[in-house]
Design an enzyme around this catalytic site. Structure first.
Site, PDB file in Angstrom:
ATOM      1  N   CYS A 174      11.507  11.630   7.279  1.00 52.03           N
ATOM      2  CA  CYS A 174      12.042  12.358   6.118  1.00 52.03           C
ATOM      3  C   CYS A 174      12.509  13.768   6.466  1.00 52.03           C
ATOM      4  O   CYS A 174      13.346  14.338   5.775  1.00 52.03           O
ATOM      5  CB  CYS A 174      10.993  12.419   5.012  1.00 52.03           C
ATOM      6  SG  CYS A 174      10.463  10.788   4.498  1.00 52.03           S
ATOM      7  N   HIS A 230      13.546  17.258  -0.220  1.00 47.93           N
ATOM      8  CA  HIS A 230      13.612  15.849   0.180  1.00 47.93           C
ATOM      9  C   HIS A 230      13.117  15.019  -0.999  1.00 47.93           C
ATOM     10  O   HIS A 230      12.076  15.341  -1.595  1.00 47.93           O
ATOM     11  CB  HIS A 230      12.748  15.615   1.424  1.00 47.93           C
ATOM     12  CG  HIS A 230      12.354  14.186   1.593  1.00 47.93           C
ATOM     13  ND1 HIS A 230      13.289  13.184   1.657  1.00 47.93           N
ATOM     14  CD2 HIS A 230      11.140  13.585   1.683  1.00 47.93           C
ATOM     15  CE1 HIS A 230      12.653  12.025   1.781  1.00 47.93           C
ATOM     16  NE2 HIS A 230      11.356  12.240   1.792  1.00 47.93           N
ATOM     17  N   ASN A 233      13.832   6.980  -2.438  1.00 50.70           N
ATOM     18  CA  ASN A 233      13.644   7.858  -1.280  1.00 50.70           C
ATOM     19  C   ASN A 233      14.463   7.283  -0.122  1.00 50.70           C
ATOM     20  O   ASN A 233      14.176   6.191   0.358  1.00 50.70           O
ATOM     21  CB  ASN A 233      12.143   7.891  -0.942  1.00 50.70           C
ATOM     22  CG  ASN A 233      11.814   8.735   0.278  1.00 50.70           C
ATOM     23  OD1 ASN A 233      12.686   9.017   1.101  1.00 50.70           O
ATOM     24  ND2 ASN A 233      10.554   9.105   0.415  1.00 50.70           N
TER      25      ASN A 233
HETATM   26  C1  LIG Z   1       2.707   5.751  -3.655  1.00 50.67           C
HETATM   27  C2  LIG Z   1       2.219   6.327  -4.959  1.00 50.67           C
HETATM   28  C3  LIG Z   1       3.325   6.279  -5.991  1.00 50.67           C
HETATM   29  C4  LIG Z   1       1.059   5.490  -5.438  1.00 50.67           C
HETATM   30  O1  LIG Z   1       0.531   6.022  -6.631  1.00 50.67           O
HETATM   31  P1  LIG Z   1      -1.044   6.190  -6.800  1.00 50.67           P
HETATM   32  O2  LIG Z   1      -1.313   6.573  -8.177  1.00 50.67           O
HETATM   33  O3  LIG Z   1      -1.513   7.084  -5.706  1.00 50.67           O
HETATM   34  O4  LIG Z   1      -1.491   4.712  -6.617  1.00 50.67           O
HETATM   35  P2  LIG Z   1      -2.495   4.034  -5.597  1.00 50.67           P
HETATM   36  O5  LIG Z   1      -1.839   3.823  -4.286  1.00 50.67           O
HETATM   37  O6  LIG Z   1      -3.805   4.764  -5.636  1.00 50.67           O
HETATM   38  O7  LIG Z   1      -2.628   2.667  -6.345  1.00 50.67           O
HETATM   39  C5  LIG Z   1      -3.070   2.580  -7.687  1.00 50.67           C
HETATM   40  C6  LIG Z   1      -2.956   1.141  -8.148  1.00 50.67           C
HETATM   41  O8  LIG Z   1      -1.562   0.796  -8.345  1.00 50.67           O
HETATM   42  C7  LIG Z   1      -1.258  -0.399  -7.651  1.00 50.67           C
HETATM   43  N1  LIG Z   1       0.141  -0.379  -7.216  1.00 50.67           N
HETATM   44  C8  LIG Z   1       0.650   0.085  -6.059  1.00 50.67           C
HETATM   45  N2  LIG Z   1       1.964  -0.077  -6.053  1.00 50.67           N
HETATM   46  C9  LIG Z   1       2.304  -0.645  -7.220  1.00 50.67           C
HETATM   47  C10 LIG Z   1       3.542  -1.044  -7.784  1.00 50.67           C
HETATM   48  N3  LIG Z   1       4.701  -0.897  -7.156  1.00 50.67           N
HETATM   49  N4  LIG Z   1       3.524  -1.589  -9.015  1.00 50.67           N
HETATM   50  C11 LIG Z   1       2.372  -1.753  -9.671  1.00 50.67           C
HETATM   51  N5  LIG Z   1       1.171  -1.402  -9.186  1.00 50.67           N
HETATM   52  C12 LIG Z   1       1.142  -0.837  -7.969  1.00 50.67           C
HETATM   53  C13 LIG Z   1      -2.218  -0.411  -6.495  1.00 50.67           C
HETATM   54  O9  LIG Z   1      -2.383  -1.728  -6.000  1.00 50.67           O
HETATM   55  C14 LIG Z   1      -3.469   0.139  -7.125  1.00 50.67           C
HETATM   56  O10 LIG Z   1      -4.100  -0.891  -7.837  1.00 50.67           O
HETATM   57  P3  LIG Z   1      -5.703  -1.003  -7.870  1.00 50.67           P
HETATM   58  O11 LIG Z   1      -6.161   0.269  -8.514  1.00 50.67           O
HETATM   59  O12 LIG Z   1      -5.907  -2.212  -8.707  1.00 50.67           O
HETATM   60  O13 LIG Z   1      -6.120  -1.142  -6.462  1.00 50.67           O
HETATM   61  C15 LIG Z   1       1.744   7.789  -4.810  1.00 50.67           C
HETATM   62  O14 LIG Z   1       0.555   7.837  -4.085  1.00 50.67           O
HETATM   63  C16 LIG Z   1       2.762   8.630  -4.138  1.00 50.67           C
HETATM   64  O15 LIG Z   1       3.836   8.833  -4.652  1.00 50.67           O
HETATM   65  N6  LIG Z   1       2.437   9.189  -2.972  1.00 50.67           N
HETATM   66  C17 LIG Z   1       3.379   9.937  -2.195  1.00 50.67           C
HETATM   67  C18 LIG Z   1       4.262   8.953  -1.506  1.00 50.67           C
HETATM   68  C19 LIG Z   1       5.478   9.575  -0.928  1.00 50.67           C
HETATM   69  O16 LIG Z   1       6.012  10.522  -1.434  1.00 50.67           O
HETATM   70  N7  LIG Z   1       5.928   8.996   0.150  1.00 50.67           N
HETATM   71  C20 LIG Z   1       7.083   9.412   0.815  1.00 50.67           C
HETATM   72  C21 LIG Z   1       6.735  10.562   1.671  1.00 50.67           C
HETATM   73  S1  LIG Z   1       8.098  11.102   2.482  1.00 50.67           S
END
Ligand SMILES: CC(C)(COP(=O)(O)OP(=O)(O)OC[C@H]1O[C@@H](n2cnc3c(N)ncnc32)[C@H](O)[C@@H]1OP(=O)(O)O)[C@@H](O)C(=O)NCCC(=O)NCCS
Length: 348
Positions: free
Chosen positions: A114, A275, A305
């Site tokens: 990124c 970004h 992204n």
């Molecule tokens: C990835 C992201 C959106 C996940 O959100 P979160 O609230 O942290 O969610 P978690 O990973 O803790 O997962 C929460 C629940 O949602 C579920 N889940 C994950 N992806 C899902 C999707 N696409 N649709 C539905 N449910 C989903 C998980 O399985 C989990 O379920 P569980 O509680 O039953 O185990 C978030 O962590 C995020 O944006 N992080 C930064 C990522 C980023 O910016 N990456 C690029 C960097 S350059």
């Protein structure tokens, strides 16, 4: 010393739109979940066989080159940032050089995910400032759709990423009121495994157990084995919450570093191009720095992204919308896998 200016900018996104509801055909997810967590409404996916990371880069480059009022043959150096190259090797730089019929110029491939575009900008800036090159083509391009786990298991990663490309032509300027003022690059490899694609690779579980499955007795099958593919170990993985926590610290830090290095305050920023990792991250950063809505441009809602392409796509779009004008103070900031993070401050 002369400075580096952006003489032309272009972007390309594939025409195939996949809304959050379209993603439901592959995995168990909902529009509400994706929008609430990431702000993403839709993303573009490249044509499966007719578009590659390099062909998208060509389209963005053509526009950047035309806007710089030069020809591909005037380009004297290529910097290509991507994590989704057409080939494992050689890099996309030479494919771009070949396709655009450029001379036998240098082509450098950047692997900083990124942050790749901002890292590339910094490298190109040094070459221009020293007078070594006069027309550098810097590209960020990604075809994520080809290498994501579209099953429910991979949904936390695959709903976030989209395809596209952005390009700029960089030239020297003697104008003291224009150009790149400074760039700031950082890394911390302690969390390298939190956002990564491990295989194919040469690691053989050296850094961490369980990242790859292979038959130790067989030489030559450890790079990408059938058991890795059977176990879906050939896809990117991400610890989303940890990435989020680190990003919201490092984004403001590296933006402030750029401002302080040049004696500016946050109120002086005309346009921040963060970004496009996640709209929630960008909103957190905006709030933390006290920036107004018209000081920040986000477009992750439409494109997801796009990793190395996200900064040049957002920059190009903001410029095309008339949100960036000559003399404006523009800040680019990126954070991603590595972790690596970076910023650049530009007088447009
Ligand atoms: C990835 C992201 C959106 C996940 O959100 P979160 O609230 O942290 O969610 P978690 O990973 O803790 O997962 C929460 C629940 O949602 C579920 N889940 C994950 N992806 C899902 C999707 N696409 N649709 C539905 N449910 C989903 C998980 O399985 C989990 O379920 P569980 O509680 O039953 O185990 C978030 O962590 C995020 O944006 N992080 C930064 C990522 C980023 O910016 N990456 C690029 C960097 S350059």
């Amino acid at each position: 010393m002369q400075r580096t200016k952006i003489a032309g900018i272009g972007m390309y996104v594939p025409k195939n739109i996949y809304t959050n509801n379209d993603m439901k055909q592959f995995m168990d997810t909902t529009d509400e979940w994706i929008q609430e967590r990431t702000g993403i409404q839709e993303r573009r996916f490249a044509d499966r066989t007719q578009e590659t990371t390099t062909t998208m880069a060509i389209e963005a480059s053509k526009i950047a080159i035309e806007r710089a009022r030069i020809t591909p043959q005037d380009i004297d150096f290529i910097v290509f940032a991507t994590l989704s190259p057409d080939y494992y090797f050689p890099g996309c730089g030479v494919l771009l050089q070949r396709a655009m019929k450029m001379g036998e110029i240098g082509a450098l491939d950047i692997r900083n995910q990124c942050s790749g575009f901002v890292y590339g900008l910094s490298v190109a800036d040094q070459f221009i400032k020293t007078g070594m090159y006069k027309n550098i083509l810097l590209v960020g391009s990604e075809k994520h759709s080809f290498g994501l786990d579209f099953s429910t298991r991979g949904r936390n990663v695959s709903v976030i990423f989209g395809d596209g490309a952005g390009a700029v032509v960089l030239q020297p300027t003697q104008d003291e009121n224009q150009g790149i003022l400074s760039t700031h690059l950082h890394s911390d490899g302690n969390d390298a495994e939190l956002l990564a694609m491990f295989n194919p690779g040469t690691h053989a579980n050296y850094w961490k157990e369980g990242l790859a499955s292979f038959d130790e007795a067989k030489i030559g099958e450890m790079f990408l084995s059938k058991s890795m593919i059977d176990g879906s170990q050939n896809y990117p993985t991400m610890d989303g919450p940890s990435v989020f926590k680190k990003a919201i610290v490092k984004f403001p830090e590296v933006i402030m570093e750029a401002l302080e290095a040049n004696g500016y305050k946050t109120r002086d920023i005309n346009m921040l191009i963060p970004h496009q990792a996640n709209l929630r991250i960008a909103q957190f950063v905006q709030q933390k720095l006290g920036l107004s809505d018209n000081q920040v441009h986000n477009n992750i809602q439409k494109y997801g992204n796009t990793t190395a392409a996200s900064v040049p796509i957002a920059l190009c779009e903001a410029w095309e919308l008339g949100k960036i004008k000559q003399g404006d103070l523009v800040c680019l900031a990126a954070f991603g896998s590595g972790f690596t993070w970076a910023s650049a401050l530009i007088k447009w």
